[in-house]
Design an enzyme around this catalytic site. Sequence first.
Site, PDB file in Angstrom:
ATOM      1  N   LYS A   1     -28.173 -61.605 -28.065  1.00  0.00           N
ATOM      2  CA  LYS A   1     -28.988 -60.424 -28.389  1.00  0.00           C
ATOM      3  C   LYS A   1     -30.458 -60.713 -28.111  1.00  0.00           C
ATOM      4  CE  LYS A   1     -26.076 -58.506 -31.978  1.00  0.00           C
ATOM      5  NZ  LYS A   1     -25.691 -58.668 -33.368  1.00  0.00           N
TER       6      LYS A   1
ATOM      7  N   GLN B   1     -26.770 -59.387 -39.084  1.00  0.00           N
ATOM      8  CA  GLN B   1     -25.469 -59.767 -38.524  1.00  0.00           C
ATOM      9  C   GLN B   1     -24.413 -59.855 -39.629  1.00  0.00           C
ATOM     10  OE1 GLN B   1     -24.882 -60.043 -35.270  1.00  0.00           O
ATOM     11  NE2 GLN B   1     -22.764 -60.676 -35.487  1.00  0.00           N
TER      12      GLN B   1
ATOM     13  N   ASP C   1     -27.983 -50.402 -36.059  1.00  0.00           N
ATOM     14  CA  ASP C   1     -26.529 -50.580 -36.140  1.00  0.00           C
ATOM     15  C   ASP C   1     -25.839 -49.272 -36.529  1.00  0.00           C
ATOM     16  OD1 ASP C   1     -25.156 -52.945 -35.559  1.00  0.00           O
ATOM     17  OD2 ASP C   1     -25.947 -53.968 -37.328  1.00  0.00           O
TER      18      ASP C   1
HETATM   19  N1  GUN Z   1     -20.656 -58.312 -36.473  1.00  0.00           N
HETATM   20  C1  GUN Z   1     -19.734 -57.971 -35.531  1.00  0.00           C
HETATM   21  N2  GUN Z   1     -20.117 -56.865 -34.873  1.00  0.00           N
HETATM   22  C2  GUN Z   1     -21.294 -56.488 -35.406  1.00  0.00           C
HETATM   23  C3  GUN Z   1     -22.183 -55.418 -35.131  1.00  0.00           C
HETATM   24  O1  GUN Z   1     -21.973 -54.556 -34.263  1.00  0.00           O
HETATM   25  N3  GUN Z   1     -23.301 -55.377 -35.906  1.00  0.00           N
HETATM   26  C4  GUN Z   1     -23.555 -56.295 -36.880  1.00  0.00           C
HETATM   27  N4  GUN Z   1     -24.677 -56.156 -37.600  1.00  0.00           N
HETATM   28  N5  GUN Z   1     -22.747 -57.305 -37.154  1.00  0.00           N
HETATM   29  C5  GUN Z   1     -21.628 -57.388 -36.419  1.00  0.00           C
END
Ligand code: GUN
Length: 297
Positions: free
Chosen positions: A55, A99, A122
């Site tokens: 990311k 996350q 998100d």
């Molecule tokens: N963990 C797995 N997929 C995601 C996601 O799309 N966003 C977040 N914040 N955590 C994750």
Amino acid sequence: MAEATRIDGKLFAEGLRNRVAEQVRNLKSNHNITPGLAVVLVGSDAASEIYVRNKNKMTHEAGMKSFEHKLPEDTTQKELLTLIDGLNSDPAVHGILVQLPLPGQIKEQAILSEIDPAKDVDGFHVYNAGKLATGAPGLVPCTPLGCLMLIKDQLGDDLSGLRALVLGRSNIVGKPMAALLLGENCTVTIAHSRTKDLAQECARADILVAAVGRAEMVKGDWIKPGATIIDVGINRLPPDADGKSKLVGDVDYAEAVLVAGAITPVPGGVGPMTIACLLQNTVTAACAQNDIDVLSL
Ligand code: GUN
């Protein structure tokens, strides 16, 4: 019958990231704004660390600012809430992502509700989930947003009247995916572990989105001939005789490719779309926070 079209999510995501980078250049030159994305990782889950590293790399490559916060495994809920409050009030931060999963001492819902909905890239805050459920524009969870882009790229913008089956009811993928498809006037069914006659439900679907996390569960003879299959699953099989462990989706690709009209592979299908959509959401958030029409960029 010819084999299904292989939907190249990697290529589509690359194109989307290039378009986002162009939007970022325009935001900088026309409005003096550099979108900023803060990513918070608590603990040292190996998969999450790789994901967060990617990311950050792609945020930089798109010309945005990346703020990385790595906290120890024993971080308290209060400490995490305090960090989020700081990010909420930082004008350089337009998007916040915490996350998941979080360590057991931290309540996920308490954290997600603390994020300013305007910075919730998100789309997990109940405010944004409510907006999606009621058909109002807002920030939409990245994976289902990416799935919808791939579906439309395949079938065109008008999905009216198509039967869609969403396999899985998570807040991250299944529920928002169903809401998005309903918003496109599909006839939507959500199936899950308690659904009876799953194969028959699948067989009616023009669009099938599988997001259950069960390796190769959807078989070729469950699929309607010509259907569009979007496989969100990423499952690691036990090592084979050579010690290699293969990644597979929730759909049995080898069987499905002989029946479907189009299908996403694993890897290289939905996976790359998630980060690309996160970058797009960060630009969308930065624009909304500054009263800029994202379409004008
Ligand atoms: N963990 C797995 N997929 C995601 C996601 O799309 N966003 C977040 N914040 N955590 C994750």
